[in-house]
Design a protein around this motif. Sequence first.
Motif, PDB file in Angstrom:
ATOM      1  N   THR A  34      37.942  37.490  48.856  1.00 24.71           N
ATOM      2  CA  THR A  34      37.796  38.445  47.770  1.00 24.71           C
ATOM      3  C   THR A  34      36.996  39.641  48.253  1.00 24.71           C
ATOM      4  N   TRP A  69      37.892  42.519  43.653  1.00 27.95           N
ATOM      5  CA  TRP A  69      37.176  42.399  42.388  1.00 27.95           C
ATOM      6  C   TRP A  69      36.083  43.443  42.327  1.00 27.95           C
ATOM      7  N   TYR A  76      34.866  36.938  38.266  1.00 24.28           N
ATOM      8  CA  TYR A  76      36.150  36.723  38.939  1.00 24.28           C
ATOM      9  C   TYR A  76      36.434  35.229  39.039  1.00 24.28           C
TER      10      TYR A  76
END
Length: 162
Positions: A34, A69, A76
Motif C-alpha cells: 500500500t 491510500w 484502509y
Amino acid sequence: MTTAVCPGSFDPFTLGHHYVVERAAACFDEVVITVVVNPNKRGMFSVDERIELIRADCADLPNVRVDRWTGLLVDYMRNEDIHTMVKGLRSAVDFDYEVPMAQMNRELADVETIFLLTDPRFAHVSSSLVKEVAKLGGDVTPFLSANTHRHLAARIAGERSI
C-alpha cells in the motif's frame, strides 16, 4: 485467506523493500503493498509512477498486489477487512520508531503488526539515502532493480537539465 498490508511511500521501491515483501508473500495468501499518500509531500516519483515501478519489481510474486491510500492506514485496513500489517526493520532505530505506531494501530483498529528483519545487505538502505547518493553521482545499482534504477537515473538526468 490471510492477507497482510506492507505500507510505505516507496519513493523509490528498493531491493530492501522487495526482500521484506518477498518474505511476507511466503507467509500470507495475499500481500497488499500500500503506497501511502501524503498530500503535503512531493516525491521524486508520482504515486502512479511508484505503483507501476512496484508492480514491475514484484511481477515475480503472484500473490502480491499494489494499492494506494490517503489518510490513516488503519482506515484502509478496516475498509479492506485486513488485520495484519508487515513492516521491515533495518535496525533498533526502526524498531523504536515503529513500536508506538504498532501499538496505536492495535488500539485504533485491532491491527496486528509483524516485524520482519531485512537482509543485512540492505540494513543501511533507505529510499531517501538512495536518492541522495544517486543525485550526487554515486552508484546505487546494488540497491534497486534494473528497471527502477533506469527510471531513477532518467529522473535525475531530467532534474539536472532543468
